[in-house]
Design an enzyme around this catalytic site. Structure first.
Site, short mmCIF file in Angstrom:
data_model
loop_
_atom_site.label_atom_id
_atom_site.label_comp_id
_atom_site.label_asym_id
_atom_site.label_seq_id
_atom_site.Cartn_x
_atom_site.Cartn_y
_atom_site.Cartn_z
N HIS A 10 0.84 -1.20 0.00
CA HIS A 10 0.00 0.00 0.00
C HIS A 10 0.88 1.25 0.00
CE1 HIS A 10 -3.43 2.59 0.52
NE2 HIS A 10 -2.70 3.27 1.37
N PHE A 11 0.71 2.10 -1.01
CA PHE A 11 1.44 3.37 -1.10
C PHE A 11 0.67 4.44 -0.33
CE2 PHE A 11 3.36 1.08 -4.50
CZ PHE A 11 4.61 1.64 -4.68
N GLY A 14 -0.39 7.33 5.41
CA GLY A 14 -1.12 8.35 6.17
C GLY A 14 -2.35 7.76 6.83
N ASN A 15 -3.24 8.63 7.28
CA ASN A 15 -4.40 8.18 8.05
C ASN A 15 -5.35 7.29 7.25
OD1 ASN A 15 -3.43 9.66 10.26
ND2 ASN A 15 -4.43 11.52 9.53
N LYS A 216 -20.89 9.34 -4.67
CA LYS A 216 -20.02 9.65 -3.53
C LYS A 216 -19.38 11.03 -3.71
CE LYS A 216 -16.13 9.70 -1.07
NZ LYS A 216 -14.81 10.28 -1.22
#
Length: 392
Positions: A10-11, A14-15, A216
């Site tokens: 996974h690149f 962060g959160n 979305k």
């Protein structure tokens, strides 16, 4: 690290990466390798055996403990990262649309090194952007040897996705732990995997992603950003604080009522279903447990004023259909006013563009509009109004 047959890279650690995507991968039995360029976060991940993901809902919450991961600093350890990609099942990312081109070269090398005896690598970009995986695939193929492109599909399969989960700014003392909302939706295209989709629990698979991604983007992102920009303009500190202001709440409701009308018309979503979705979103962004600074939610105004983005995208379609887009234009006006905000380079660039260009040039350069578009004169009028106020 515990032994597992399933591996994912996974690149972006962060959160969103740690709290949303990696959490789902971990819960589905993957060994996760984070790739990031931030020394501090890479070192923390490698020296901490677990972290917690705290889910907050209107009616309580839940906590998950994430283990079985490592991190690679992609600035210094490219060869190690290439090997991880070459032997993984899945590559995901949450780095921001503008960073996709920077992560593509190393992914291209990993794909090129991959054995064709393995299933194609599943590549899924998790960004707030329509067609994010398509954009990443284009960058990857540009960085791949041209004589290998004919067989590229044997080594990689690309699927667009729509993610929906609010991840607010975190407590500065939280360390690696992440707090986010309990509600989530992760929808991914199924056809690119040709019957061999990756086993990730929590994904909703679909043959047609566009209604999900537009619903979305044009409901959650439009409402969240509208609250933030009006909130900033009226000196509110957080989005939930802005939503307690009746006038701002009315602006948010008006904006997503307009976007609902195009979503219903275009995708055949039942009006009652979209109305219920809209009400749910209003409650979600008003949740005080997910308090988020208006400056943080409003950052990167240039991108958010883009042609396919949360304001201009639906407003363009409404204008072409002869339908009203007044509330979206009022929200866009607040974005144009989001200038020279501390810590946000794009807001400074926006101020410069607004000062040095005509309203017509800004509409073309920033919003990607053409003079023949029905929305064009309406946006030009908004920009002129903001420019005139700056001169006063």
């Amino acid at each position: 690290m515990a032994s597992t047959d399933k591996k994912a890279v996974h690149f972006g650690a962060g959160n969103i990466g740690r709290g949303f995507v990696a959490c789902f991968l971990h819960e589905s039995g993957y060994q996760v390798t984070f790739a990031d360029v931030m020394d501090d976060i890479v070192n923390k991940l490698n020296s901490t055996p677990s972290y917690k993901v705290n889910e907050v809902g209107v009616d309580g919450g839940d906590t998950k403990t994430i283990t079985n991961y490592k991190a690679i600093n992609s600035k210094y350890n490219e060869a190690e990262l290439v090997d991880e990609i070459a032997t993984s099942d899945v590559v995901t990312c949450s780095v921001g649309p503008n960073i996709l081109k920077f992560i593509a070269p190393v992914i291209a090398k990993g794909i090129d090194k991959r054995s064709e005896d393995m299933k194609p690598l599943a590549v899924i970009a998790c960004e707030n952007m329509i067609g994010a995986t398509d954009a990443l695939a284009e960058h990857i193929k540009k960085n791949s040897p041209t004589d290998r492109l004919d067989t590229h599909h044997l080594r990689a399969a690309y699927a667009n996705s729509a993610i929906d989960r609010i991840v607010p700014a975190q407590d500065p003392n939280a360390g690696l732990d992440v707090t986010l909302e309990q509600f989530y939706e992760w929808v991914v295209e199924e056809p690119p995997f040709n019957g061999s989709r990756p086993a990730i629990d929590g994904i909703k698979w679909t043959d047609n992603l566009k209604p999900f991604i537009e619903r979305k983007l044009f409901t959650v992102n439009t409402s969240h950003a509208t609250a933030a920009y009006f909130g900033y303009n009226r000196k509110k500190k957080t989005v939930d604080d802005a939503m307690r202001d009746k006038a701002i709440k009315a602006q948010v409701n008006a904006a997503i009522t307009e976007t609902a009308s195009i979503l219903v018309k275009k995708h055949g979503i039942p009006q009652s279903e979209q109305d219920a979705y809209k009400e749910k979103i209003i409650k979600r962004i008003s949740n005080p447990h997910l308090a988020d600074a208006v400056e943080r939610v409003g950052r990167a105004p240039l991108r958010k004023l883009g042609r396919n983005e949360r304001f201009i995208g639906p407003a363009f379609e409404l204008a072409e259909e002869g339908m009203t887009c007044t509330a979206l234009l009022e929200a866009a006006e607040m974005v144009f006013r989001f200038q020279n905000v501390e810590g946000d380079d794009e807001s400074k660039e926006l101020a410069t563009l607004m000062a040095e260009n005509s309203a017509e040039q800004v509409a073309q350069k920033v919003c990607g509009l053409k003079s023949a578009d029905k929305l064009y004169p309406k946006v030009v009028e908004v920009i002129k109004k903001v420019q005139a106020d700056s001169e006063d």
